[in-house]
Design a protein around this motif. Structure first.
Motif, PDB file in Angstrom:
ATOM      1  N   ARG A 105       0.857  -1.176   0.000  1.00 43.99           N
ATOM      2  CA  ARG A 105       0.000   0.000   0.000  1.00 43.99           C
ATOM      3  C   ARG A 105       0.896   1.229   0.000  1.00 43.99           C
ATOM      4  NH1 ARG A 105      -4.587  -0.009   4.071  1.00 43.99           N
ATOM      5  NH2 ARG A 105      -5.736  -0.601   2.216  1.00 43.99           N
ATOM      6  N   PRO A 106       0.628   2.188  -0.877  1.00 40.12           N
ATOM      7  CA  PRO A 106       1.445   3.410  -0.887  1.00 40.12           C
ATOM      8  C   PRO A 106       1.370   4.131   0.462  1.00 40.12           C
ATOM      9  CG  PRO A 106       0.033   3.320  -2.813  1.00 40.12           C
ATOM     10  CD  PRO A 106      -0.393   2.220  -1.914  1.00 40.12           C
ATOM     11  N   ALA A 107       2.511   4.597   0.916  1.00 39.26           N
ATOM     12  CA  ALA A 107       2.590   5.289   2.197  1.00 39.26           C
ATOM     13  C   ALA A 107       3.328   6.617   1.981  1.00 39.26           C
ATOM     14  CB  ALA A 107       3.329   4.412   3.195  1.00 39.26           C
ATOM     15  N   PRO A 108       3.283   7.507   2.964  1.00 39.38           N
ATOM     16  CA  PRO A 108       3.933   8.814   2.806  1.00 39.38           C
ATOM     17  C   PRO A 108       5.438   8.711   2.569  1.00 39.38           C
ATOM     18  CG  PRO A 108       2.536   8.770   4.763  1.00 39.38           C
ATOM     19  CD  PRO A 108       2.590   7.391   4.232  1.00 39.38           C
ATOM     20  N   GLN A 109       5.976   9.721   1.885  1.00 39.61           N
ATOM     21  CA  GLN A 109       7.403   9.892   1.641  1.00 39.61           C
ATOM     22  C   GLN A 109       8.005   8.732   0.856  1.00 39.61           C
ATOM     23  OE1 GLN A 109       9.230  10.775   5.395  1.00 39.61           O
ATOM     24  NE2 GLN A 109       8.075  12.676   5.641  1.00 39.61           N
ATOM     25  N   GLY A 110       7.242   8.214  -0.103  1.00 45.39           N
ATOM     26  CA  GLY A 110       7.758   7.201  -1.009  1.00 45.39           C
ATOM     27  C   GLY A 110       7.898   5.806  -0.428  1.00 45.39           C
ATOM     28  N   ARG A 111       7.381   5.604   0.769  1.00 52.84           N
ATOM     29  CA  ARG A 111       7.462   4.272   1.372  1.00 52.84           C
ATOM     30  C   ARG A 111       6.271   3.417   0.947  1.00 52.84           C
ATOM     31  NH1 ARG A 111       9.395   7.226   6.181  1.00 52.84           N
ATOM     32  NH2 ARG A 111       7.217   7.453   6.772  1.00 52.84           N
ATOM     33  N   GLY A 112       6.326   2.145   1.308  1.00 53.69           N
ATOM     34  CA  GLY A 112       5.211   1.236   1.056  1.00 53.69           C
ATOM     35  C   GLY A 112       4.942   0.399   2.284  1.00 53.69           C
ATOM     36  N   TYR A 113       3.679   0.317   2.680  1.00 49.08           N
ATOM     37  CA  TYR A 113       3.311  -0.524   3.812  1.00 49.08           C
ATOM     38  C   TYR A 113       2.869  -1.878   3.282  1.00 49.08           C
ATOM     39  CZ  TYR A 113       3.204   3.658   6.773  1.00 49.08           C
ATOM     40  OH  TYR A 113       3.530   4.788   7.463  1.00 49.08           O
ATOM     41  N   ARG A 114       3.248  -2.924   4.014  1.00 47.19           N
ATOM     42  CA  ARG A 114       2.872  -4.272   3.599  1.00 47.19           C
ATOM     43  C   ARG A 114       1.446  -4.593   4.025  1.00 47.19           C
ATOM     44  NH1 ARG A 114       7.513  -8.546   4.949  1.00 47.19           N
ATOM     45  NH2 ARG A 114       8.005  -6.930   6.413  1.00 47.19           N
ATOM     46  N   ILE A 115       0.700  -5.224   3.150  1.00 44.56           N
ATOM     47  CA  ILE A 115      -0.632  -5.734   3.474  1.00 44.56           C
ATOM     48  C   ILE A 115      -0.577  -7.241   3.285  1.00 44.56           C
ATOM     49  CG2 ILE A 115      -3.058  -5.793   2.814  1.00 44.56           C
ATOM     50  CD1 ILE A 115      -2.745  -2.989   1.777  1.00 44.56           C
ATOM     51  N   ARG A 116      -1.009  -7.978   4.294  1.00 45.24           N
ATOM     52  CA  ARG A 116      -1.061  -9.437   4.191  1.00 45.24           C
ATOM     53  C   ARG A 116      -2.517  -9.868   4.142  1.00 45.24           C
ATOM     54  NH1 ARG A 116       3.129  -9.876   8.856  1.00 45.24           N
ATOM     55  NH2 ARG A 116       1.189  -9.428   9.895  1.00 45.24           N
ATOM     56  N   LYS A 117      -2.948 -10.366   3.004  1.00 42.20           N
ATOM     57  CA  LYS A 117      -4.316 -10.859   2.853  1.00 42.20           C
ATOM     58  C   LYS A 117      -4.286 -12.352   3.162  1.00 42.20           C
ATOM     59  CE  LYS A 117      -5.715  -7.423  -0.444  1.00 42.20           C
ATOM     60  NZ  LYS A 117      -6.598  -7.145  -1.564  1.00 42.20           N
TER      61      LYS A 117
END
Length: 134
Positions: A105-117
């Motif tokens: 998932r796009p996150a602030p400052q060019g980071r990405g958060y992981r989503i585990r489905k």
């Protein structure tokens, strides 16, 4: 070694022929949420369990209800008769973790958060009172 594994697998298959069960694979909810629903009906008589699942507000209860109906139908098919009132019980029911889809998932400052489905596998065994005592 290969022959031993093959014989063990055949023995397992023969043992399953005398048991009445249904499996639901890759159900798209987390195992933790599913275990909450499964714990409500563990060991119950099937008609009482169906009522409990039908009126539960949990979304996972619909999947377990459908699976329980399938297990009852499997028992009736193997025994060539309809199950009587109060005859069948849930002898064993368990939830195993399934495959986890990993997304970003796009996150602030060019980071990405992981989503585990997460997903899960549910197995339910039904039987009569005499079978559970053995």
């Amino acid at each position: 070694m290969g022959a031993r594994k093959r014989n063990a697998a055949l023995a397992r298959k023969e043992a399953l022929k005398t048991q009445y069960f249904a499996k639901l694979n890759d159900c798209p909810s987390s195992p933790r949420k599913m275990r909450y629903v499964v714990d409500m009906v563990r060991g119950m008589e099937v008609n009482r369990a169906l009522g409990t699942l039908h009126f539960s507000k949990k979304a996972a209860a619909k999947n377990v209800e459908k699976l329980l109906l399938s297990a009852i139908a499997n028992w009736e098919q193997k025994n060539d008769r309809k199950a009587e009132e109060g005859e069948l019980f849930i002898t064993k029911i368990f939830v195993d973790g399934g495959a986890t889809l990993k997304r970003m998932r796009p996150a602030p400052q060019g980071r990405g958060y992981r989503i585990r489905k997460r997903s899960n596998h549910v197995t339910i065994f039904v039987g009569t009172k005499e079978e559970t005592n053995d």
